[in-house]
Design a protein around this motif. Structure first.
Motif: not given
Length: 226
Positions: A89-99, A159-175
């Motif tokens: 989960i990124p710290d930058i608000p805009s990145e966190q929001a997208l995740v 990746y789903l929320a940009g250039k970094a692998f995030t929690m968005a990928d953790v929960v959406c990739f299996p689907v």
């Protein structure tokens, strides 16, 4: 830390897989786990019901803390082990929001995918209608086109929320992987196909790949026409 964790899981279950990827990303290998069979109804056994009265998988316990909902367990792991392994989960608000946006959109994708894959299993034969099958497929097609479009935006990364692998990928990739397992066409959805090909090679994903998928790489063709 990992020795205080227990996971009951089923092979190929996206909710179970999400937690397993999160555990790998947070360098929590070595947790206690037990593979159970849905077919044998192991998830209704006493050892599971004692922890999870819903009798569902995943069932996850860390010390005395029980959290069986996959999204909750993944967020719990990130919160408890924020400085360990991959920051999901990124710290930058805009990145966190997208995740967070992509994370919870994943639930809609999973639901619409399940409506198609499990229609004949969930709906009694006398209550089935061709119009419902058509409607479900159209809804899933529209949903998949939305996700395909996310990767076409100028600011999109691999990746789903940009250039970094995030929690968005953790929960959406299996689907998404589940969709391709059931015949989703990489020709019709090339961007999702590229994403799938990229992430399936990630160490956390490869280490937690469903064992019965490894034993039988050939999936189903339920979604081939979607």
């Amino acid at each position: 830390m990992a020795q205080d964790m227990l996971l009951f899981w089923g092979s190929g279950s996206p909710p179970c897989w999400k937690i397993m990827i999160a555990l790998e990303e947070k360098n929590l290998q070595g947790y206690h786990n037990k593979l159970l069979s849905f077919e044998k109804k192991d998830h209704k056994s006493k050892e599971v019901m004692d922890i999870n009265p819903r009798g569902q998988l995943p069932t996850f316990k860390h010390g005395n803390n029980v959290i069986n909902e996959s999204y909750g367990a993944c967020l719990y792991l990130e919160g408890q082990f924020k400085s360990q392994g991959t920051q999901l989960i990124p710290d930058i608000p805009s990145e966190q929001a997208l995740v967070y946006q992509r994370m919870f959109e994943g639930q809609t994708l999973q639901q619409k995918q399940s409506d198609v894959i499990y229609y004949t299993w969930r709906v009694p034969e006398a209550e089935r209608h061709d119009s419902a099958v058509k409607r479900n497929k159209e809804a899933l097609t529209a949903e998949l086109q939305l996700w395909e479009g996310y990767f076409s935006k100028p600011q999109a990364g691999p990746y789903l929320a940009g250039k970094a692998f995030t929690m968005a990928d953790v929960v959406c990739f299996p689907v998404i992987a589940y969709g391709f397992r059931f015949g989703l066409s990489q020709e019709k959805y090339p961007k999702l196909g590229e994403y799938y090909t990229l992430v399936k090679e990630r160490p956390s994903v490869a280490a937690s790949w469903p064992p019965h998928w490894l034993e039988n790489p050939q999936g189903m063709d339920t979604l081939k026409d979607v």
